[in-house]
Design an enzyme around this catalytic site. Structure first.
Site, PDB file in Angstrom:
ATOM      1  N   GLU A  76       4.706  -6.729   5.162  1.00 42.10           N
ATOM      2  CA  GLU A  76       4.335  -5.834   6.265  1.00 42.10           C
ATOM      3  C   GLU A  76       3.148  -4.960   5.873  1.00 42.10           C
ATOM      4  OE1 GLU A  76       6.077  -1.999   6.806  1.00 42.10           O
ATOM      5  OE2 GLU A  76       7.900  -2.641   5.774  1.00 42.10           O
ATOM      6  N   LYS A 212      16.751   2.356   4.811  1.00 46.69           N
ATOM      7  CA  LYS A 212      16.228   3.584   4.227  1.00 46.69           C
ATOM      8  C   LYS A 212      17.318   4.647   4.189  1.00 46.69           C
ATOM      9  CE  LYS A 212      11.460   2.661   5.649  1.00 46.69           C
ATOM     10  NZ  LYS A 212      11.661   1.410   6.398  1.00 46.69           N
TER      11      LYS A 212
END
Length: 819
Positions: A76, A212
């Site tokens: 990404e 996360k």
């Protein structure tokens, strides 16, 4: 030129370039300079899919890997723009790509630039993202069309956006830091990352360090379950990792203990045509993990600040990560970098193993979702190196550098893109220990099995060498050989009739150079290498770049030297194809510095073999040799010319000790022998002279002809420095001279390959080197490898090109078996 594309995209494209296109060559080259203004040369895009109306543009190296069924890893770009500050973001992006390359896969960083979804980025495009930073638009599925409609915008793809584009291109494995998820308080705010819904409808495996830590991990796992997403952990534990730490306190649905199990899961998902993705959670390594209590405290403080400042939506994650990094004094950033690199390592290994399993299962690499209209690709266009798509593409496109090839009379490379290039080392390399016992030269000839000088001139014993070679076999599987050398525009003048000092004949221009010829020959033989070289910024440099991209070598290894001209080589041959004279202009290579090689060190360290030619500056070669010596990577040295042939013999022992093979002609050998004697005399170490004399005294017992014995005696002067010398002798064939562990010389004369008609000798020696390297990489003894190299040289002797179109993997495999 025919270009094979993967899967349902249609499989076939025809490249068309018109010299009558508006703008001509100058327009194209100026466009190329605008596109790639900096030091490194980004590869031209190989194709755009007609299914996406030119909006999907795939880098040459990525397209070649997909076409050949090799491993590709998607990366990404939001982590570059929003995850780290500059220049740490650029440095990390380059390092992560090198980790992927080092494991034998091809990195494909994804972003939207100039209104196009780009799969695989150049160095300059990565730097554009890094310097744009948060000003780039975070691009998930919903944003892709919007960003593409605004060419002035830079789109950094999130996990969601990257999955969409990766699936379009046919990439099955995607590596990132961590996925998004349900934000804390999401039960009331409905703030749920688009990553989760994308995972439920896009068949890409996402290798990450979990969700996360700023997120609500239990609700994230529940949401993924509802979406039908397979959530697995990698390694010893089934505990789902929490990004900065390996412990979240929550279990995944299954555990994948090793690469094989992970790759098998990805393949099964592909074979069943499930439309959902996979999450593979990789715990951050223990040594890099952040303190859990410190991270949790920092997270809570950052969440409070975000709430107080009204930070929500797409701005929340960048704000929280930035604040956590500031609160922890940079500790979270260090952990972030470490986990991304570790994920890249694991993800690349999974991708490589998945590619192997897919080949074994007969699964053709194909885009995950795309119709299959026919494609027409055209090099050129507005950007000079872009690709136009549609039934009539190419008719009005701007001319590219390929036009110059036609104008100079270059033969196009035909059909190379239609060959599949196997890199299945595991199946191809026999066990070193068993083959060692069956061939008296194996201790000198196996890949990685070479003698190195120890303290006091002591040589390793053959058993030690064989053991090291066995370890090298494991270490080097699934990685590419590396070729470092010249990329040159060859101008060949062939006289048909001569009157005094003038003659009438033909003048032909091709793209070659020793290094490039070796690299292209390896590609055609089915062993695509990483090719590292230098070009300038003139028109002929663009020809070299275009050629590398077109034949499938790739251009990521090319370094652009500002203000320099392409290297050129003028060759005069007689009507029989024999060389009369040659002149070279190689100033561009003087601009290469050791620092320019650093991005490729990881690939060099893992290469099964490295080939260097003498065109590169000595300090650059010394840096490469030191890396190879430290890692035990064998080096093949191609001298290229008599006045360059001796340059590596006078380097520090730690550097020249890495050279395992050299392939001089007779003139180059003379220069090397003289330099070896000089270095030995200046060293003050009498062992060199004694070793050379002992080796030379052994030559008469070899039973060689007087002519060959004379050559062998010269080679004996070099053997204390380089264990294996392959002397090319034109019509007399090849003399292989090696230093044995007992201090004796072993030599074998091989006749020149029989050919019906010698068209040109240009490039024949380079094909010999490539054929020999192919044999060594696949575990054959040096004698057998050089015999296969002679076959490759014979094929190129019958071609007007410096690399024959007739070179093939099938041909060299037959040659190896026939010896």
């Amino acid at each position: 030129m025919r270009v094979r594309l993967p899967g349902r995209l249609g499989l076939l494209a025809r490249a068309r370039v018109s010299s009558r296109s508006p703008g001509g060559l100058s327009g194209a080259t100026s466009s190329l300079r605008r596109l790639v203004p900096a030091e490194r040369v980004g590869g031209p895009r190989l194709f755009s899919s007609g299914a996406f109306s030119g909006r999907l543009v795939v880098h040459t190296d990525v397209a070649a890997a997909l076409r050949e069924g090799r491993a590709v890893v998607a990366l990404e770009s939001t982590i570059i723009t929003h995850g780290m500050p500059y220049p740490e973001n650029l440095r990390t992006a380059l390092e992560v790509e090198n980790v992927v390359r080092g494991e034998g896969a091809v990195p494909a960083t994804i972003a939207i630039v100039d209104g196009k979804c780009r799969v695989g980025l150049s160095r300059d495009e990565l730097e554009l993202l890094a310097t744009t930073g948060p000003a780039a638009r975070k691009t998930s599925r919903r944003d892709i069309a919007l960003v593409c409609s605004r060419p002035e915008s830079v789109g950094a793809t999130t996990v969601s956006g990257t999955m969409v584009v990766a699936a379009m291109a046919g990439i099955r494995v995607f590596v990132t830091g961590g996925i998004g998820g349900v934000h804390r308080g999401g039960e009331s705010t409905m703030d749920v990352s688009a990553d989760l819904s994308e995972l439920g409808r896009t068949p890409v495996a996402v290798v990450c360090a979990g969700a996360k830590s700023i997120l609500d991990i239990p609700r994230t796992l529940e949401y993924l379950e509802t979406q039908g997403v397979t959530v697995a952990t990698y390694g010893d534990s089934d505990e789902f990792p929490a990004f900065f730490t390996p412990h979240s306190g929550h279990k995944a649905m299954c555990n994948l203990p090793d690469v094989d199990s992970a790759a098998s899961l990805v393949l099964a998902n592909q074979q069943l045509r499930l439309e959902s993705g996979i999450v593979i959670g990789v715990p951050i390594p223990d040594g890099a993990a952040a303190d859990v209590n410190k991270i949790n405290a920092a997270t809570l403080q950052a969440l409070r600040e975000a709430d107080e400042q009204g930070v929500t939506g797409r701005d929340a994650t960048p704000f929280l990560l930035k604040r956590i990094n500031e609160i922890t004094g940079g500790g979270s950033l260090e952990a972030n970098v470490a986990l991304v690199k570790h994920n890249a390592l694991v993800g690349s290994r999974i991708a490589v193993r998945h590619a192997e399993l897919a080949r074994q299962a007969g699964v053709v690499p194909s885009p995950a979702s795309a119709p299959s209209p026919p494609l027409t690709a055209s090099f050129g266009g507005a950007a000079g190196v872009g690709v136009g798509v549609g039934a009539g593409a190419g008719a009005g496109a701007g001319a590219g550098a390929a036009d110059l090839d036609d104008g100079l009379g270059t033969e196009r490379c035909a059909n190379v893109d239609e060959r599949r290039h196997s890199t299945d080392f595991e199946a191809a390399i026999p066990p070193y220990a068993s083959s060692f016992a069956h061939n008296h030269m194996d201790a000198l000839t196996m890949m990685g099995a070479h003698y190195r000088e120890q303290g006091g001139g002591k040589l390793q014993q053959p058993q030690q060498v064989a053991a090291e070679a066995g370890a090298a076999n494991v270490r080097h599987r699934h990685v590419r050989p590396v070729v470092i050398g010249g990329a040159v525009v060859d101008i060949a003048a062939r006289q048909q009739q001569a009157t005094g000092r003038e003659g009438v004949g033909t003048v032909r221009h091709t793209v070659g150079g020793v290094g490039l010829n070796v690299a292209e020959s390896l590609l055609r033989l089915g062993e695509p290498p990483l090719f590292i070289s230098a070009v300038g910024d003139d028109v002929l440099s663009n020809v070299v770049t275009e050629h590398c991209g077109r034949v499938g070598i790739g251009t990521d290894g090319l370094v652009r030297i500002a203000g320099a001209s392409a290297a050129t080589y003028l060759l005069n041959v007689d009507r029989h194809g024999e060389m009369i004279s040659a002149t070279g202009a190689y100033e561009v290579f003087d601009g290469v510095t050791p620092a320019m090689v650093e991005p490729f060190v990881a690939a060099i360290e893992r290469a099964p073999v490295v080939c260097v030619d003498a065109n590169m500056p000595t300090d650059v070669l010394v840096r490469v040799l030191c890396v190879c010596q430290a890692r035990g990577v064998p080096v093949w040295f191609e001298p290229t010319a008599s006045f360059k042939a001796d340059k590596l013999l006078d380097t520090p022992p730690v550097a020249r000790g890495a050279i395992t093979y050299a392939s001089p002609n007779e003139e180059e050998l003379t220069a090397m022998a003289a330099k070896a004697a000089s270095v030995a005399a200046r060293s003050g170490d009498p062992s060199f002279a004694r070793a050379a004399k002992r080796l030379a005294d052994h030559v008469p017992s070899l039973g060689l002809s007087a002519d060959m014995a004379s050559v062998a005696r010269q080679a004996a002067q070099v053997l204390p420095f380089i264990a294996n010398v392959v002397v090319t002798l034109d019509k007399r064939g090849v003399l292989l001279v090696s230093r044995a562990g007992d201090g004796e010389v072993r030599a074998l004369a091989m006749p020149a390959p029989p050919v019906d008609c010698v068209v040109s000798t240009n490039g024949a020696g380079d094909s010999l080197v490539a054929g020999s390297l192919y044999g060594l990489v696949h575990g054959f003894p040096l004698v057998q490898s050089v015999a296969a190299g002679c076959w490759a040289a014979g094929v190129t002797l019958q071609s007007a090109r410096s690399v024959s179109d007739e070179l093939s993997q099938e041909g060299i495999e037959r040659a190896l078996k026939a010896f």
